[in-house]
Design an enzyme around this catalytic site. Structure first.
Site, PDB file in Angstrom:
ATOM      1  N   ASP A  26     -24.410 -14.231  -0.271  1.00  0.00           N
ATOM      2  CA  ASP A  26     -24.437 -13.422   0.935  1.00  0.00           C
ATOM      3  C   ASP A  26     -25.620 -13.890   1.776  1.00  0.00           C
ATOM      4  OD1 ASP A  26     -23.145 -10.925   2.113  1.00  0.00           O
ATOM      5  OD2 ASP A  26     -25.279 -10.408   2.209  1.00  0.00           O
ATOM      6  N   ILE A  27     -25.385 -14.162   3.057  1.00  0.00           N
ATOM      7  CA  ILE A  27     -26.463 -14.577   3.948  1.00  0.00           C
ATOM      8  C   ILE A  27     -27.353 -13.361   4.199  1.00  0.00           C
ATOM      9  CG2 ILE A  27     -27.063 -15.481   6.216  1.00  0.00           C
ATOM     10  CD1 ILE A  27     -24.311 -16.906   6.222  1.00  0.00           C
ATOM     11  N   GLU A  69     -20.174 -12.531   6.007  1.00  0.00           N
ATOM     12  CA  GLU A  69     -21.207 -13.525   5.741  1.00  0.00           C
ATOM     13  C   GLU A  69     -21.297 -13.854   4.253  1.00  0.00           C
ATOM     14  OE1 GLU A  69     -23.291  -9.532   5.486  1.00  0.00           O
ATOM     15  OE2 GLU A  69     -21.715 -10.402   6.700  1.00  0.00           O
TER      16      GLU A  69
END
Length: 178
Positions: A26-27, A69
């Site tokens: 996950d960004i 994301e």
């Protein structure tokens, strides 16, 4: 596509006992990128992260955008000892790749990574495998982000005696299932 890859890996691991690792990434603070710099900047970040992920894995591995994301990486025949090494390599590669949004704006991005191994010799489900990797991703985020959390490898190995109990009665010298 990712669902088919996960199903195939679960089947392979259940049959062969070889290891396979699922990484969920996950960004970190991606909403802040979109809110501060716009969705076009967010798209540039997603594309850059995807390129970096592709450069970190083997041709036999699968990288997919899982949603928003979040990305997933499926690593077939990835032994337990190498899982953390691969995940750390991915994390460091993204952290050390500045993303140029415009001539005057470069962003430094990090990711949180969670990982879970497919259960050896056990036919599980893709949902359970994803849930376990997501739980590790959540641990990485809770620990401060820009971290890797890989679950301890569950002991689901089958001894030779257990294999004999499972498969021995099925085959006799005259054929299957006498």
């Amino acid at each position: 596509h990712i669902s088919a890859v996960l199903e195939r890996e679960i089947d392979r691991v259940a049959r062969s006992g070889e290891a396979a690792l699922l990484l969920m990434l996950d960004i970190d603070h991606f909403k802040r990128v979109n809110d501060s710099h716009g969705h076009l900047a967010g798209d540039v970040v997603l594309q850059s992260v995807a390129r970096t992920l592709e450069s970190c894995v083997r041709p036999m591995d699968t990288v997919a955008r899982y949603g928003g994301e979040e990305f997933a990486i499926v690593l077939p025949t990835c032994q337990f000892g190498f899982g953390r090494v691969v995940a750390e390599r991915v994390r460091r590669a993204i952290e050390s790749t500045p993303i140029r949004i415009s001539p005057s704006l470069t962003l430094d991005i990090t990711v949180s990574i969670g990982g879970a191994f497919a259960l050896q010799w056990i036919r599980s489900t893709t949902t359970l495998w994803i849930d376990r990797a997501d739980a590790e991703l959540y641990k990485a985020k809770l620990a401060g982000r820009n971290r890797v959390s890989i679950e301890d490898q569950p002991d689901s190995s089958v001894s030779a005696e257990e294999k004999s109990l499972l498969f021995g009665p099925l085959y006799t010298p005259s054929g299957w299932g006498d």
